[in-house]
Every structure is written in structure tokens, then in C-alpha cells.
Design an enzyme around this catalytic site. Structure first.
Site, PDB file in Angstrom:
ATOM      1  N   HIS A  22       0.750  -1.199   0.138  1.00 60.78           N
ATOM      2  CA  HIS A  22       0.024  -0.061   0.072  1.00 60.78           C
ATOM      3  C   HIS A  22       0.797   1.279   0.117  1.00 60.78           C
ATOM      4  CE1 HIS A  22      -3.580   2.298   1.145  1.00 60.78           C
ATOM      5  NE2 HIS A  22      -2.698   3.198   1.691  1.00 60.78           N
ATOM      6  N   GLU A  23       2.062   1.397   0.753  1.00 58.17           N
ATOM      7  CA  GLU A  23       2.821   2.471   0.835  1.00 58.17           C
ATOM      8  C   GLU A  23       3.509   2.635  -0.270  1.00 58.17           C
ATOM      9  OE1 GLU A  23       2.053   4.575   3.024  1.00 58.17           O
ATOM     10  OE2 GLU A  23       0.993   3.121   4.284  1.00 58.17           O
ATOM     11  N   HIS A  66       1.590   4.386  -2.895  1.00 59.84           N
ATOM     12  CA  HIS A  66       1.937   6.008  -2.852  1.00 59.84           C
ATOM     13  C   HIS A  66       3.119   6.367  -3.310  1.00 59.84           C
ATOM     14  CE1 HIS A  66      -1.614   6.801  -0.199  1.00 59.84           C
ATOM     15  NE2 HIS A  66      -1.357   5.732   0.499  1.00 59.84           N
TER      16      HIS A  66
END
Length: 150
Positions: free
Chosen positions: A67-68, A71
Site C-alpha cells: 500500500h505504501e 503511494h
């Protein structure tokens, strides 16, 4: 798992799922309380919550890293990296990353209670907040209230 192992794991996940290198730091931040991780826009580092590894295991941590990394890679490419952006949601689906992480269990807090009793009829009152018994009367018989310690 220490920060070196986390760095290696993050680099491996980046190469495997995104086919791009991760050139910054991934580290545990023990001050994180409610979030699984965060991507820092200025330094491009990724901070992760160690409690998720302890409580939910390695698979949950891998999901948070993916998920990170979504980003991270989108921000460096100049695309929409925020949760509401289409690019971000599409990349999450492509790499099978979770949009939200599993919540941590809240620690059981000892709630302090105060017990009061009517001196006339014996009616008991349990309160979450302390009160001055001289300022109040029993709602049942209008008798005096006294604090008892339990």
C-alpha cells in the site's frame, strides 16, 4: 524483524510487484498508534507500525508495505498518489494491496468507577466521574448520599 530486514523486504516487494527499485528508507516507527504505515512526501521514506507485525503477522505487514509503495511510486512518477485518486486505486488492484489495514485490538483500559450510597434507603449509584455528595440527594427518597470505597 529489525529495520535492515524491513528494508530488504520492502526492496524485494518493490522489485517483485512494481518492477521498480525502492531507493529510499523503510523503517519501523514505534510512535505510530492508529495507522499501519505512512509514506513521507518530503523524504520519500516509508514508516511502518511494528504492532501490525506483532499482532497480525508478516502477511498483513506485506500488504501495508505494498500500500505504501503504491503511494511512493505514484508520487515519484507525478501521478495521483492520494487515496481518492484513480491511479492509486488502480495500482492497488494491480498489486493486490489492501486499501485499509486491519484495525489493531484496543488495549483494555481499567475504567475507574465511583460508588455512592444513600444513607436512608440504601440506593446505590455507580458513576464514571467523581462528584461532591454534599451537593446531591437521593433520587428515590431525597436522603443524603455518601461515597463508599470498593
Amino acid at each position: 524483524m529489525d529495520n535492515k530486514e524491513l528494508q530488504k523486504l520492502t526492496e524485494d516487494i518493490s522489485e517483485t510487484y512494481f518492477k521498480k527499485p525502492f531507493r529510499h528508507q523503510a523503517l519501523f516507527n514505534d510512535r505510530l498508534k492508529t495507522t499501519g504505515g505512512r509514506y513521507l512526501l518530503t523524504s520519500h521514506n516509508i514508516e511502518l507500525n511494528r504492532k501490525y507485525l506483532i499482532e497480525h503477522g508478516r502477511e498483513e505487514l506485506i500488504g501495508i508495505i505494498k500500500h505504501e509503495l503504491c503511494h511512493y511510486h505514484l508520487h515519484l512518477e507525478g501521478k495521483g498518489y492520494k487515496h481518492r485518486d484513480r491511479d492509486f486505486r488502480m495500482l492497488l488492484q494491480q498489486v493486490n494491496a489492501p486499501r485499509f489495514c486491519t484495525p489493531l485490538k484496543k488495549k483494555a483500559e481499567n475504567k475507574k468507577t465511583y460508588m455512592y450510597i444513600c444513607t436512608t434507603c440504601g440506593q446505590q449509584y455507580i458513576k464514571k466521574r467523581a462528584m461532591n455528595p454534599d451537593r446531591y440527594r437521593c433520587g428515590k427518597c431525597r436522603g443524603k448520599i455518601k461515597r463508599i470505597f470498593s
